[in-house]
Design a protein around this motif. Structure first.
Motif: not given
Length: 117
Positions: A38-49
């Protein structure tokens, strides 16, 4: 299986692949990794579980906290590759009311593009 977190950017989404168990021992590392993204600009995450073998309440707490942090920044977080065991945890805790579970990355990308337009 050892705990691991990897990420890559695909079509405007940051795909975060988690492997192993998400529990009281690995949750601090997961939180640190996700905050770094997030701090490096990732605001739209898709978490692969897809390769997560276990998820406890501590891990759920990390995911909920990250979700709220992203929402405060107009970001988003969804999930893909959720196996039956982890899916049951989301249903029992009623987190399916706030978390979107996609079947594939293609579904996640399509949903993100539809929401962005």
């Amino acid at each position: 299986m050892d705990f691991a977190v990897e990420h890559r950017v695909e079509q405007g989404l940051t795909v975060v692949k988690i492997s192993g168990e998400i529990d009281v021992f690995t949750s601090p590392r997961l939180r640190e990794e996700l905050l770094g993204i997030i701090d490096n600009g990732g605001l739209h995450l898709v978490i692969d579980l897809g390769e997560v073998t276990f998820l406890d309440s501590t891990g759920l707490g990390v995911l909920v906290g990250i979700y709220h942090r992203l929402r405060a920044r107009d970001g988003s977080m969804s999930f893909m590759g959720v196996n039956d065991r982890v899916r049951r945890v989301f249903h029992v805790t009623q987190l399916t009311k706030i978390f979107v579970l996609h079947r594939s990355l293609e579904d996640a990308i399509a949903a993100h593009e539809a929401h962005a337009s």
